[in-house]
Design an enzyme around this catalytic site. Structure first.
Site, PDB file in Angstrom:
ATOM      1  N   ASP A  23       0.833  -1.203   0.000  1.00  0.00           N
ATOM      2  CA  ASP A  23       0.000   0.000   0.000  1.00  0.00           C
ATOM      3  C   ASP A  23       0.871   1.258   0.000  1.00  0.00           C
ATOM      4  OD1 ASP A  23      -2.325   1.404  -0.018  1.00  0.00           O
ATOM      5  OD2 ASP A  23      -2.948   0.872   2.010  1.00  0.00           O
ATOM      6  N   HIS A  40       2.926   2.974  -8.886  1.00  0.00           N
ATOM      7  CA  HIS A  40       2.709   1.535  -9.129  1.00  0.00           C
ATOM      8  C   HIS A  40       3.910   0.938  -9.849  1.00  0.00           C
ATOM      9  CE1 HIS A  40      -1.220   1.865  -7.579  1.00  0.00           C
ATOM     10  NE2 HIS A  40      -1.792   2.416  -8.632  1.00  0.00           N
ATOM     11  N   LEU A 134      11.654 -19.812  -3.774  1.00  0.00           N
ATOM     12  CA  LEU A 134      10.487 -19.040  -3.317  1.00  0.00           C
ATOM     13  C   LEU A 134       9.310 -19.171  -4.280  1.00  0.00           C
ATOM     14  CD1 LEU A 134       9.564 -16.607  -1.342  1.00  0.00           C
ATOM     15  CD2 LEU A 134      10.041 -15.174  -3.334  1.00  0.00           C
TER      16      LEU A 134
HETATM   17  C1  FPP Z   1      -1.845   0.085  -3.474  1.00  0.00           C
HETATM   18  O1  FPP Z   1      -1.331   1.370  -3.528  1.00  0.00           O
HETATM   19  C2  FPP Z   1      -1.216  -0.815  -4.383  1.00  0.00           C
HETATM   20  C3  FPP Z   1      -1.840  -1.448  -5.401  1.00  0.00           C
HETATM   21  C4  FPP Z   1      -3.242  -1.222  -5.813  1.00  0.00           C
HETATM   22  C5  FPP Z   1      -1.094  -2.471  -6.117  1.00  0.00           C
HETATM   23  C6  FPP Z   1      -0.546  -2.022  -7.426  1.00  0.00           C
HETATM   24  C7  FPP Z   1       0.170  -3.093  -8.058  1.00  0.00           C
HETATM   25  C8  FPP Z   1       1.504  -3.293  -8.028  1.00  0.00           C
HETATM   26  C9  FPP Z   1       2.510  -2.478  -7.341  1.00  0.00           C
HETATM   27  C10 FPP Z   1       2.164  -4.382  -8.713  1.00  0.00           C
HETATM   28  C11 FPP Z   1       1.391  -5.218  -9.650  1.00  0.00           C
HETATM   29  C12 FPP Z   1       2.402  -6.022 -10.286  1.00  0.00           C
HETATM   30  C13 FPP Z   1       2.178  -7.113 -10.994  1.00  0.00           C
HETATM   31  C14 FPP Z   1       3.318  -7.773 -11.612  1.00  0.00           C
HETATM   32  C15 FPP Z   1       0.822  -7.677 -11.152  1.00  0.00           C
HETATM   33  P1  FPP Z   1      -2.427   2.513  -3.592  1.00  0.00           P
HETATM   34  O2  FPP Z   1      -2.655   2.856  -5.015  1.00  0.00           O
HETATM   35  O3  FPP Z   1      -3.664   2.080  -2.887  1.00  0.00           O
HETATM   36  O4  FPP Z   1      -1.699   3.660  -2.837  1.00  0.00           O
HETATM   37  P2  FPP Z   1      -2.412   4.836  -2.031  1.00  0.00           P
HETATM   38  O5  FPP Z   1      -3.153   4.184  -0.894  1.00  0.00           O
HETATM   39  O6  FPP Z   1      -1.274   5.674  -1.579  1.00  0.00           O
HETATM   40  O7  FPP Z   1      -3.335   5.528  -2.982  1.00  0.00           O
END
Ligand code: FPP
Length: 244
Positions: A23, A40, A134
């Site tokens: 997150d 991301h 892993l």
């Molecule tokens: C939350 O941050 C994170 C996500 C929604 C995940 C995004 C996906 C990845 C980092 C990697 C995916 C990779 C693969 C290979 C499938 P947020 O957007 O909720 O952050 P915020 O809370 O600060 O808005």
């Protein structure tokens, strides 16, 4: 423990399965006056870094919450960007992950992703299926309640078809029907960015997990943060409801 203290990990007590709620990508990017997608993208670099270190430490499985069933509520351009991340990730890192004996797996509804995303993920799963290091599992288009409901339906069908009897249903059997049945129970769950919620993530598998909530945003999470979390896990008293 001070942040700069050298961390001595007990190599005989490394968690078998570590799960991450990654997150803070959006906030990390916002702090830099950049679009959320930049965060991301940076987050995928953290997945590589942490997977390689977890593998080196002998962790057996690492699950990352990459896209929840609820994330479809985000703006379409962000959703489409996240659906392209597997391509970015595997193009850059699959070779290195294979060299390190990492196996890729997935829980969730990959069939709801665009065909190109499905193909790249399936190729990574296929190319790593015999690896014994892993198990890096992507929870992708995943929701824990949905996973449990899918299991309940499968079991109901098996009873209806006469394949099993109601009395055959126990915790082990239920677990064997989950999308995540190939993974051991989660020992340690880490959520970054200061939020303290489970957000519909692996409710069954987290039954006895230790939880760590860190204020660090996912793109800033690094090997040192992982060591700190494992150290903290090793210094907790896991009793599984019993006494010591
Ligand atoms: C939350 O941050 C994170 C996500 C929604 C995940 C995004 C996906 C990845 C980092 C990697 C995916 C990779 C693969 C290979 C499938 P947020 O957007 O909720 O952050 P915020 O809370 O600060 O808005």
């Amino acid at each position: 423990m001070n942040d700069n203290d050298k961390i001595e990990l007990d190599m005989n007590n490394i968690p078998k399965h570590i799960a991450f709620i990654m997150d803070g990508n959006g906030r990390w990017a916002k702090k830099r006056f950049m679009p959320r997608t930049y965060g991301h993208n940076e987050g995928t670099k953290t997945i590589r870094k942490i997977a390689l270190e977890a593998n080196r430490l002998g962790v057996k499985a690492m699950t990352v919450y990459a896209f929840s069933t609820e994330n479809f509520a985000r703006p379409d351009d962000e959703v489409q960007f996240i659906f392209k991340l597997p391509k970015t990730f595997f193009n850059l890192y699959l070779k290195e992950l294979i060299e390190n004996n990492v196996k890729i797996s997935l829980i969730g509804h990959l069939e709801k992703a665009p065909q190109a995303t499905q193909d790249i993920v399936n190729e990574a799963i296929e190319k790593t299926k015999n690896n014994t290091g892993l198990n890096l599992c992507f929870a992708f288009i995943y929701g824990s309640r949905d996973e449990i409901v899918c299991s309940a339906k499968k079991i109901a069908q098996s009873v209806k078809d006469g394949v099993i009897d109601i009395d055959d249903i126990n915790e082990d059997y239920f677990q064997s029907t989950l999308m995540s049945s190939h993974l051991p129970d989660i020992d340690l769950m880490i959520r970054t960015s200061g939020e303290q919620r489970l957000s519909n993530f692996m409710l069954w598998q987290l039954a006895y997990a230790e939880f760590i909530f860190t204020p660090v945003y996912w793109p800033d999470f690094d090997e040192h943060e992982l060591h700190k979390a494992i150290w903290s896990y090793q210094n907790r008293d896991r009793r599984y409801g019993g006494l010591k």
